[in-house]
Every structure is written in structure tokens, then in C-alpha cells.
Design a protein around this motif. Structure first.
Motif, PDB file in Angstrom:
ATOM      1  N   GLY A   1      39.954 -13.866 -20.592  1.00 29.49           N
ATOM      2  CA  GLY A   1      39.967 -15.333 -20.500  1.00 29.49           C
ATOM      3  C   GLY A   1      38.669 -15.872 -21.070  1.00 29.49           C
ATOM      4  O   GLY A   1      38.350 -15.678 -22.230  1.00 29.49           O
TER       5      GLY A   1
ATOM      6  N   TYR B   1      35.316 -23.057 -14.936  1.00 28.62           N
ATOM      7  CA  TYR B   1      36.178 -23.077 -16.130  1.00 28.62           C
ATOM      8  C   TYR B   1      37.579 -23.577 -15.798  1.00 28.62           C
ATOM      9  O   TYR B   1      38.189 -24.308 -16.584  1.00 28.62           O
ATOM     10  CB  TYR B   1      36.250 -21.673 -16.739  1.00 28.62           C
ATOM     11  CG  TYR B   1      37.223 -21.572 -17.890  1.00 28.62           C
ATOM     12  CD1 TYR B   1      36.928 -22.115 -19.133  1.00 28.62           C
ATOM     13  CD2 TYR B   1      38.466 -20.943 -17.712  1.00 28.62           C
ATOM     14  CE1 TYR B   1      37.826 -22.021 -20.172  1.00 28.62           C
ATOM     15  CE2 TYR B   1      39.368 -20.856 -18.758  1.00 28.62           C
ATOM     16  CZ  TYR B   1      39.048 -21.402 -19.987  1.00 28.62           C
ATOM     17  OH  TYR B   1      39.944 -21.318 -21.030  1.00 28.62           O
ATOM     18  N   THR B   2      38.079 -23.221 -14.625  1.00 25.77           N
ATOM     19  CA  THR B   2      39.456 -23.606 -14.273  1.00 25.77           C
ATOM     20  C   THR B   2      39.618 -25.118 -14.249  1.00 25.77           C
ATOM     21  O   THR B   2      40.543 -25.674 -14.854  1.00 25.77           O
ATOM     22  CB  THR B   2      39.834 -23.008 -12.917  1.00 25.77           C
ATOM     23  OG1 THR B   2      39.683 -21.591 -12.960  1.00 25.77           O
ATOM     24  CG2 THR B   2      41.272 -23.361 -12.566  1.00 25.77           C
ATOM     25  N   SER B   3      38.719 -25.815 -13.547  1.00 29.35           N
ATOM     26  CA  SER B   3      38.810 -27.282 -13.479  1.00 29.35           C
ATOM     27  C   SER B   3      38.554 -27.909 -14.844  1.00 29.35           C
ATOM     28  O   SER B   3      39.156 -28.933 -15.194  1.00 29.35           O
ATOM     29  CB  SER B   3      37.809 -27.824 -12.443  1.00 29.35           C
ATOM     30  OG  SER B   3      36.489 -27.425 -12.800  1.00 29.35           O
TER      31      SER B   3
ATOM     32  N   SER C   1      39.311 -26.535 -17.812  1.00 26.61           N
ATOM     33  CA  SER C   1      40.457 -26.328 -18.687  1.00 26.61           C
ATOM     34  C   SER C   1      41.630 -27.224 -18.318  1.00 26.61           C
ATOM     35  O   SER C   1      42.457 -27.556 -19.169  1.00 26.61           O
ATOM     36  CB  SER C   1      40.899 -24.868 -18.636  1.00 26.61           C
ATOM     37  OG  SER C   1      41.280 -24.516 -17.312  1.00 26.61           O
ATOM     38  N   GLU C   2      41.681 -27.622 -17.041  1.00 27.75           N
ATOM     39  CA  GLU C   2      42.777 -28.494 -16.619  1.00 27.75           C
ATOM     40  C   GLU C   2      42.666 -29.872 -17.242  1.00 27.75           C
ATOM     41  O   GLU C   2      43.668 -30.566 -17.417  1.00 27.75           O
ATOM     42  CB  GLU C   2      42.788 -28.605 -15.097  1.00 27.75           C
ATOM     43  CG  GLU C   2      43.216 -27.320 -14.398  1.00 27.75           C
ATOM     44  CD  GLU C   2      43.114 -27.422 -12.888  1.00 27.75           C
ATOM     45  OE1 GLU C   2      42.558 -28.456 -12.429  1.00 27.75           O
ATOM     46  OE2 GLU C   2      43.568 -26.497 -12.188  1.00 27.75           O
TER      47      GLU C   2
END
Length: 493
Positions: free
Chosen positions: A355, A316-318, A320-321
Motif C-alpha cells: 500500500g 493515510y486511510t483518512s 485517501s478517503e
């Protein structure tokens, strides 16, 4: 009025009207009877006084000549002509007030007759220029011509007048006993007529009182019925009091205004409650606010055994970036709605969103529903990815597929409220929650979509319905000393 506090308005009006009419009738009868009695008595006494004076003048010559027989004849005729006279006595002053003529004649030659008290005789024999009127009672029964003339104890009036000579010398005394029976009969007649009028008045009063009571009580009863309906939950109900411009009509209008305001307030409260339940699930409310959400208090807690499900998006982090904040927000809402429907369909409820992660709870005695939710979430995710593949981004490429890891664990937790007085939140805490989160994290390490612990497997009611594969017989999760077994829940694609 405490006596009528338990009665209806209609009954109170009827009773009050009856009491008023009875009081008026009673007062009217009393005054009327008294006036008639006084009038009749005065009339009879005036007649008796006049007759006594006439007879006294007539008997003056006979008494002076001792013509007593003529007087006796006249007295007998007097009693025969009128039954209002009980007795008639003439005493001769020259004979020491001996009764020389009497009717009934049994009292002749007596000095003091035994039919009235001696005080009455003494007063009658006193010399006095005016006629004496004396109230007294009969001491024994009196008969005239063998007919009962007066009973013992009967009230009578004695009229006494002096018999005078031409020179004014007292020759004797004439005493007439006058019965009051006619007066009593007249009073009874008056009372009877008054009661007849009273009955008519009471009947008419009752009719008008009933009409008035009906006019007043029926609207009040309808208001009471309306209040009961509103109290029962029918807030759309309105009181119908037609064509009333008085206080009851104003009360009905105020009642309906109150009902409308109450309905608006209730609708707002209902919407607030429904909105609140979207933030805090019903099962949470049942634990932290058993007496209603208005009574939620800080520090309320309950220990329960539950199944915890953690769901997290991989990468999810990559992802959302590479997305704008508004795109992330829209994506998360679509994704969470997809997962939430699956959890809700399986019978669980979401505790919180962390989140992109979801923490769901299952309060069942068995863990079957928790595993079904994992399967449903994978199915829903496949559909979600299919829809995303049909969407185009600005680079005209299909949107990437989403993969999730699901960890499930069962154990004892504490469900309650935390925070401080101005900010309270509901939560579930305990080692079980931490283990479930760690199990979800192991899905990446073992390359599995769904991992469940041994406690979950052991609490299945129908394990044959699920495809479970032992992944690791003894694995230590972070923060826990004891090793546990984990299983992969396989989903047919």
C-alpha cells in the motif's frame, strides 16, 4: 581429409592444388617416359633386326667358305662404329655351333659364352625363320679395346638371326647384344624435361592457388573476426564483404541479417532484464538466481543478516478517503519516488510496497547506511511537503503535509522465492521483518518519527555521527516474548 581438418582454407587449397599438380605431373611423366621408352626401344630393335638380317645375308658366303677372318673384321668394325652394340657373335652350325667369329674376340672358339645365361644361348641357336629378340642381363663385365663396354647386371637385348645358304640350309647364327643405355638416357631426358615443365606448371599453379585461396579465405577470416566481435558484445558490428556476388557474399549478407536480428533480440532481452530488475533488485537476483534470471527456481533460499527499514504514512486511510482513486495513484507514485531515491542513495534497496508502506533492506555489515536512509527520507519528505504546499487543490487550499513513521531493526532473515510454478515471487521473511514492522507502529505510540532497536545501535560503525536517544529500555512488541530497547533517531530540522 581429416589430415587437413586443423588447417586453414588457404593451406588446404594450397596443399590440395600441390597434390593435384604433383599427381598430374607424375602421371604425365610416367606416361611420357613409357611412351618414349617404348618408341625408342622399338626403333632400336627394328634397326637391330634390319642390321642382323643384312649381316646374316652378307656372312652367308663367308661362312660357307669358312672365311672367318673377314667376318671378324666386320664385327670389330661394327662395335667400333656404334657403342650401342656390346658384343657380336657368329657360330658355325657345321662346327657344332662353335663361335668362329666374335667381337670382343675373347669369345672366339667358345660354344657357350659366359656373358649371358645359357637359356639365352639355347634360344638363340634354335632354328627359326624369324629374328629372335631376347631380353637378358650381362653376367660379367665386357671390355672392347680395353674400354668397359657393359657392366655386370646391365640390361641388354640380344638379337639373333639364322645365317642361311642360298638353298635355305642353316649355316650358323648371328647374335648381337644391344645396350639399353641410350633408352635409359632418353627416358632420363624425357623425365628431366617433364619435371622442368612440371616445376613451371607447379609454380603457376601455386600462384593461381594462392590467389584463389586469398580470394576465398580472406572473406572467411573477416567473417570469423566479425563473429568474434559480436560474440564479444559488439552487436553493432557488421561484416564487410565488398563486391561479392558468390556464396561468400550471400553468407556475409545472411551473417549481417543474423547479426541485426540478434541485436534486436538482445535489445529486447536487455530491456526485459532492466524492467525485471526494477521489479526485483539486483541483490535479490544475486541470491535467488546466481546463474541468471533464466534459471530462477521456486524454493531457492538464503539465510542472511540484514537491516530492515519500514516506512509508513501516518493517517493515510483518512487522507485517501478524501481523494479520488487517480489522485491517490498519482500521489503515491510521487511519494514513493521521493522515498525510493533516498533509500537508493543510502545504499539500500526496496523489497516491496505494501500500500503506502515501504519495506527496504540493507545488506551491509554495519547499520550506518540504514540510519542515513532514514535521515535522507525525512529530508526528502520535508522537500516533498514544501512542494505540495505550493500546489493548490480545487478548494484553493494548500495540500496537507505528509508525516511518516520509520522503524528499523536488524537480525537474521530468509531471502528467497515463494509461490508455485506459474507464479513466483521474491520475498524476505523472518522474525526480524515482523519486529521492524512493529517498531514502525510504535512511532505513533511514542510520538517519534524514527525508532531503531538496540541491535541496530550495537552494529553502528560510527555511532557518534548519529543523535540517538533511549526511548524505552524494555518494550515488548506484539508477537515477541523478549523485551527489547528502542531508541529515537533525532533529525535536525
Amino acid at each position: 581429409m581429416k589430415l587437413f581438418a586443423f588447417r586453414s582454407i588457404r593451406t588446404q587449397i594450397m596443399i590440395s592444388t600441390t597434390m593435384l599438380i604433383v599427381t598430374l605431373i607424375g602421371g604425365t611423366v610416367t606416361v611420357w617416359a613409357k611412351n618414349e621408352s617404348d618408341r625408342y626401344l622399338e626403333e632400336k630393335l627394328n634397326q637391330g633386326k634390319l642390321l642382323s638380317q643384312v649381316l646374316s645375308s652378307t656372312y652367308s658366303n663367308e661362312l660357307s667358305q669358312e672365311n672367318w677372318s673377314q667376318i671378324r673384321i666386320n664385327l670389330d668394325l661394327l662395335l667400333k662404329e656404334s657403342d650401342e652394340f656390346i658384343y657380336a657373335l657368329v657360330s658355325d652350325a657345321s662346327q657344332n655351333h662353335q663361335i668362329v667369329a666374335a667381337s670382343p674376340n675373347e669369345f672366339q672358339n667358345n660354344y657357350i659364352p659366359d656373358i649371358v645365361p645359357i637359356t639365352v644361348t639355347n634360344r638363340a641357336l634354335q632354328s627359326y625363320p624369324k629374328t629372335r629378340i631376347i631380353d637378358t642381363v650381362i653376367l660379367r663385365d665386357i671390355y672392347f679395346s680395353e674400354i668397359l663396354r657393359a657392366k655386370r647386371g646391365e640390361q641388354v637385348v640380344e638379337i639373333a638371326s639364322d645365317i642361311l645358304s642360298l638353298s635355305g640350309k642353316k649355316l650358323g647364327t648371328l647374335r648381337l647384344g644391344v645396350s639399353l643405355r641410350r633408352i635409359d638416357q632418353a627416358v632420363i631426358t624425357v623425365i628431366t624435361h617433364a619435371l622442368m615443365v612440371g616445376v613451371v606448371g607447379l609454380t603457376i599453379g601455386w600462384i593461381f592457388a594462392y590467389i584463389l585461396a586469398h580470394h576465398l579465405s580472406d572473406p572467411v577470416q573477416r567473417l570469423q573476426t566479425s563473429a568474434a566481435k559480436i560474440a564479444g558484445g559488439d552487436l553493432d558490428h557488421r561484416a564487410e564483404i565488398n563486391h561479392r556476388t558468390d556464396e561468400i557474399g550471400a553468407l556475409a549478407n545472411s551473417f549481417n541479417e543474423m547479426s541485426a536480428a540478434l541485436q534486436i533480440s538482445f535489445n529486447k532481452a536487455q530491456k526485459t532484464l532492466e524492467t525485471f530488475e526494477r521489479f526485483v533488485p539486483n541483490k535479490f537476483i544475486a541470491v535467488i538466481a546466481p546463474q541468471g534470471i533464466e534459471n530462477i527456481e521456486l524454493g531457492v533460499a538464503s539465510v542472511r543478516t540484514m537491516t530492515i527499514v519500514f516506512v509508513d504514512i501516518r493517517g493515510y486511510t483518512s487522507m485517501s478517503e478524501a481523494m479520488a482513486p487517480l489522485e491517490i495513484f498519482t500521489f503515491l507514485n510521487d511519494y514513493l519516488a521521493c522515498m525510493g531515491e533516498a533509500i537508493d542513495k543510502a545504499g539500500g534497496f526496496i523489497d516491496k510496497y505494501i500500500g503506502d508502506a515501504i519495506m527496504a533492506l540493507f545488506d551491509d555489515e554495519a547499520t550506518d547506511c540504514a540510519l542515513k536512509s532514514a535521515i535522507l527520507m525525512q529530508e526528502a519528505l520535508s522537500k516533498f511537503n514544501l512542494e505540495r504546499s505550493l500546489q493548490q487543490n480545487p478548494n484553493h487550499n494548500g495540500l496537507p503535509k505528509i508525516a511518516v513513521g520509520i522503524g528499523i531493526h536488524r537480525g537474521e532473515v530468509v531471502m528467497g522465492t515463494v509461490g508455485f510454478t506459474s507464479r513466483i515471487d521474491s520475498t524476505v521473511i523472518g522474525d526480524t521483518v515482523n519486529v521492524a514492522s512493529r517498531i514502525e507502529g510504535l512511532t505513533k505510540q511514542y510520538g517519534c518519527d524514527i525508532l531503531v532497536t538496540e541491535s541496530v545501535v550495537n552494529n553502528l560503525s560510527y555511532p557518534q555521527l548519529f543523535s540517538l536517544k533511549l526511548v524505552d529500555k524494555s518494550v515488548k512488541v506484539k508477537g515477541k516474548d523478549e523485551a527489547i530497547s528502542i531508541y529515537e533517531l533525532q533529525v535536525d530540522n
